[in-house]
Design a protein around this motif. Structure first.
Motif, PDB file in Angstrom:
ATOM      1  N   LEU A 303      -0.163  -9.239  -7.464  1.00 18.75           N
ATOM      2  CA  LEU A 303      -0.562  -9.425  -8.453  1.00 18.75           C
ATOM      3  C   LEU A 303      -0.151 -11.093  -8.904  1.00 18.75           C
ATOM      4  O   LEU A 303      -0.921 -11.702  -9.824  1.00 18.75           O
ATOM      5  N   GLN A 304       1.017 -11.472  -8.450  1.00 16.29           N
ATOM      6  CA  GLN A 304       1.546 -12.793  -8.591  1.00 16.29           C
ATOM      7  C   GLN A 304       1.912 -13.265 -10.053  1.00 16.29           C
ATOM      8  O   GLN A 304       3.072 -13.656 -10.063  1.00 16.29           O
ATOM      9  N   LEU A 339       2.508   2.345  -5.374  1.00 23.06           N
ATOM     10  CA  LEU A 339       1.966   1.121  -5.693  1.00 23.06           C
ATOM     11  C   LEU A 339       3.096   0.173  -5.401  1.00 23.06           C
ATOM     12  O   LEU A 339       4.319   0.370  -5.935  1.00 23.06           O
ATOM     13  N   ARG A 340       2.378  -0.970  -4.788  1.00 19.35           N
ATOM     14  CA  ARG A 340       3.530  -2.228  -4.367  1.00 19.35           C
ATOM     15  C   ARG A 340       2.892  -3.325  -4.939  1.00 19.35           C
ATOM     16  O   ARG A 340       1.673  -3.636  -4.829  1.00 19.35           O
ATOM     17  N   THR A 341       3.636  -4.412  -5.419  1.00 17.59           N
ATOM     18  CA  THR A 341       3.008  -5.822  -5.659  1.00 17.59           C
ATOM     19  C   THR A 341       4.119  -6.684  -5.428  1.00 17.59           C
ATOM     20  O   THR A 341       5.157  -6.569  -5.067  1.00 17.59           O
ATOM     21  N   SER A 342       3.727  -8.074  -5.671  1.00 18.36           N
ATOM     22  CA  SER A 342       4.636  -9.110  -5.707  1.00 18.36           C
ATOM     23  C   SER A 342       4.316 -10.204  -6.569  1.00 18.36           C
ATOM     24  O   SER A 342       3.228 -10.091  -6.989  1.00 18.36           O
ATOM     25  N   VAL A 372       9.476 -10.394  -5.344  1.00 11.91           N
ATOM     26  CA  VAL A 372       9.701 -11.332  -6.238  1.00 11.91           C
ATOM     27  C   VAL A 372       9.922 -12.700  -5.181  1.00 11.91           C
ATOM     28  O   VAL A 372      10.847 -12.872  -4.569  1.00 11.91           O
ATOM     29  N   PHE A 373       9.006 -13.760  -5.274  1.00  7.69           N
ATOM     30  CA  PHE A 373       9.217 -14.740  -4.548  1.00  7.69           C
ATOM     31  C   PHE A 373       9.522 -16.126  -5.698  1.00  7.69           C
ATOM     32  O   PHE A 373       8.897 -16.016  -6.781  1.00  7.69           O
ATOM     33  N   GLY A 374      10.651 -16.691  -5.427  1.00  3.35           N
ATOM     34  CA  GLY A 374      10.670 -17.905  -6.282  1.00  3.35           C
ATOM     35  C   GLY A 374       9.594 -19.049  -5.861  1.00  3.35           C
ATOM     36  O   GLY A 374       9.301 -19.352  -4.650  1.00  3.35           O
ATOM     37  N   TYR A 375       9.081 -19.581  -6.959  1.00  4.04           N
ATOM     38  CA  TYR A 375       8.000 -20.439  -6.710  1.00  4.04           C
ATOM     39  C   TYR A 375       8.539 -21.550  -5.526  1.00  4.04           C
ATOM     40  O   TYR A 375       9.576 -22.318  -5.783  1.00  4.04           O
ATOM     41  N   SER A 376       7.642 -21.982  -4.552  1.00  7.16           N
ATOM     42  CA  SER A 376       7.766 -22.838  -3.735  1.00  7.16           C
ATOM     43  C   SER A 376       6.694 -24.033  -3.682  1.00  7.16           C
ATOM     44  O   SER A 376       5.684 -23.900  -3.764  1.00  7.16           O
TER      45      SER A 376
END
Length: 486
Positions: A303-304, A339-342, A372-376
Motif C-alpha cells: 500500500l506504501q 494480509l501482508r503489506t509494505s 517498512v522501507f525508509g524512503y530512498s
C-alpha cells in the motif's frame, strides 16, 4: 593418442534482490547448463562468476557493488577468469560498472538474458523460443493503454542514464526456455509478467524493466504443469504487478482466470501470487482464491502509505478509509486470509500528521505481516526532484516506530495460533540450531514472512525437507511460532 576431453566451464552464480530477479538467474543458469556449462556453488572453483544485481534502493545497490567486489577477488585468489555483472544495476550504471570496476568482463541487462552465453564464452545458440527473434520479444502484442499513456508522458525515459541502452527491455522467457531451479525440489516461482506501467513517483523499476507485458496464458500453464510433474508442490506467481496480468491481451480478470486454471493441476498443493495492486483486487479474484483449497489464503498488497496527501505525491491515490474498505471486502470474501503489506516511511513532504495517519491505519488494519522501507532518494525517479525532504534521522525513527507497533500487533495475532492444526511445508534444519527444524504454513510466503519452528517430530524419527506435515502450534512469539508434528 586420444585427447582428454575439455572439462566443462564451471560457473558460479550470486543472485541478489527479489524473487523476480531470482527467476532471471534461474533462466540464465538454465541457458548455461543447456549449453554444456557446469554450475557450482563454490566461487573458489568457478571459472566464470555471475552476479545478478538489484538496484531498487540505495542499500540494494550497495549490496550489489560489495558483492561484485567480493567476487572480483576470486579472479586473483581462485580459478575465475571472467566476472559478469547482470540485472538491474546494469540497466542503470552500464558504463560506470565497467569503468570503475575493471575486473568486470561483461555486463548483461534485464532484457538481454540470452546474451549470458556469449558473455561466458559459450557461443552455443540458445534454444528456440516462441518467437523467431534472437530474444523472446513479444512483437505484435497490444500494450496496455496505461503504458502507452505513461510512455507519452516520459515515464520510461532513460536518456539521462550514462550508457543506458535507449530501447527498453522486452525479453520475457517462456515455457520452452531452459531453467535451473534454485529453490529446492518442492517450491518454485513462475514469472507471469514483466515490467510495470504504474506512475509511482518513488520507483525506477519501469525504467529498469520496461513496459508491462504478460506471458502467454498457455505458456504459464505449460510451465506450471511441467514443474509439478518434476515434484514441485508449491508455486508462487510473481511480477511487478500480477493483478494486471493479461490486460495487454484483452483478458478481463486475467489473473483470476489463470489462478482458476492452475489450481486444477493435480498434485499442486499450494498456489499463491505476489503482488496485488490495491485497486485491482476484484470480486472475481477473491472468489477464485476462496473457491480453491490449494490457493493459499494469502494476499500481499503493497500500500506504501495511508495518508491521502502522501499517496497523492507518490502518484498512488486512495486513502486510509478506502484501504480499510478494501481490507474489509477481502476478509469478508476470504475468511481467515493472511494480509501482508509494505510502507515507505519518510517520503518527501511526509509530516508528523501524515505519519500519525499511517500509524493509526496500521493499528486499525491489523496486518498479519508488514514491512517498512525508509524512503530512498533514487536519481531517475520523479520523487528525486520533490522538495520537503525528510531528514534521515526522522525517517529511521518513524520506521522503528512502525515496526515496534507491528511487533505488538503480530504478537497478539500469533498467540491466537496456539492450539491450531496447520499444514506445514518443512524446509530443513534451522540456521540457528540443528535441534530445531523450520517450515512455513500457507500464511507464510517464501523467505519474507516469519517461520514455524518444529521442536517435536511426533511419530517421526527424522523429517524430510520439502514434505508437508500436519502440525499443532504450541507456542507463539512476536513473528514466529513453534509447532509439533502430529
Amino acid at each position: 593418442m586420444l585427447e582428454t576431453p575439455a572439462r566443462p566451464k564451471r560457473i558460479g552464480f550470486v543472485s541478489l534482490g527479489c524473487p523476480k530477479n531470482l527467476v532471471d538467474s534461474e533462466v540464465m543458469m538454465g541457458l548455461l547448463a543447456h549449453a554444456g556449462a557446469e554450475l557450482t556453488t563454490s566461487p573458489e572453483s568457478a571459472d566464470v562468476l555471475v552476479v545478478n544485481t538489484c538496484s531498487f534502493i540505495d542499500s540494494a545497490k550497495q549490496e550489489s557493488v560489495d558483492t561484485i567486489l567480493e567476487m572480483a577477488r576470486h579472479k586473483v585468489t581462485g580459478h575465475a577468469q571472467k566476472l559478469i555483472v547482470a540485472g538491474c544495476l546494469v540497466e542503470r550504471y552500464r558504463d560506470e560498472i565497467r569503468k570503475n570496476i575493471p575486473e568486470v568482463d561483461a555486463v548483461v541487462g534485464t532484457g538481454e538474458l540470452e546474451s549470458i552465453l556469449a558473455a561466458a564464452g559459450l557461443d552455443t545458440p540458445a534454444p528456440a523460443t516462441e518467437t523467431a527473434s534472437p530474444f523472446n520479444i513479444l512483437s505484435g502484442v497490444a500494450a496496455r493503454a496505461e503504458g502507452d499513456l505513461r510512455e507519452s508522458q516520459g515515464r520510461f525515459s532513460r536518456t539521462e542514464w550514462d550508457g543506458a541502452v535507449p530501447a527498453l527491455p522486452q525479453y520475457l522467457y517462456d515455457h520452452t526456455t531452459p531453467r535451473l531451479l534454485a529453490t529446492g525440489k518442492s517450491s518454485a516461482y513462475i514469472k507471469i509478467a514483466e515490467g510495470c506501467d504504474h506512475p509511482c513517483s518513488f520507483c525506477v523499476i519501469p525504467n529498469l524493466r520496461g513496459k508491462f507485458r504478460s506471458r502467454r496464458f498457455e505458456s504459464v500453464v505449460s510451465e506450471a504443469e511441467a514443474l509439478v510433474a518434476r515434484g514441485v508442490r508449491e508455486i508462487t506467481l510473481v511480477g511487478q504487478d500480477t493483478t494486471c496480468y493479461g490486460e495487454d491481451f484483452g483478458l478481463k480478470d486475467g489473473l483470476a482466470q489463470l489462478l482458476d486454471r492452475l489450481a486444477r493441476i493435480e498434485g499442486l498443493v499450494w498456489l499463491r501470487f505476489l503482488y496485488a495492486y490495491p485497486n485491482k483486487i476484484t470480486g472475481r479474484l477473491l472468489e477464485v482464491i476462496a473457491t480453491h483449497a490449494n490457493i493459499c489464503k494469502y494476499l500481499d498488497v503493497p500500500l506504501q502509505h495511508a495518508s491521502p496527501n502522501v499517496l497523492k505525491r507518490m502518484k498512488r491515490g486512495a486513502s486510509a478509509d478506502i484501504f480499510l474498505k478494501t481490507i474489509e471486502k477481502v476478509r469478508a470474501a476470504v475468511p481467515g486470509i493472511a494480509l501482508r503489506t509494505s510502507f515507505i516511511a519518510g517520503f518527501p513532504g511526509e509530516t508528523e500528521a501524515d505519519f500519525n495517519i499511517l500509524a493509526d491505519f496500521v493499528r486499525e488494519a491489523k496486518f498479519d505481516w508488514l514491512g517498512v522501507f525508509g524512503y530512498s532518494d533514487e536519481d531517475g525517479s520523479q520523487a528525486f526532484s520533490l522538495d520537503e525532504k525528510v531528514p534521515q534521522r526522522t525517517i529511521e525513527a518513524r520506521k522503528r516506530k512502525l515496526m515496534k507497533l507491528q511487533q505488538g500487533l503480530s504478537k497478539n495475532a500469533k498467540s491466537a495460533w496456539v492450539g491450531r492444526t496447520l499444514n506445514v511445508l518443512v524446509e530443513g534444519e534451522s540456521e540457528e540450531t540443528p535441534l530445531l527444524w523450520e517450515g512455513r504454513t500457507e500464511f507464510h510466503a517464501p523467505e519474507i514472512d516469519g517461520k514455524v519452528y518444529i521442536n517435536d517430530f511426533g511419530p517421526h524419527e527424522a523429517l524430510e525437507a520439502g514434505r508437508f506435515y500436519s502440525c499443532e502450534i504450541t507456542e507463539a512469539h512476536d513473528y514466529d511460532v513453534v509447532a509439533r508434528i502430529l
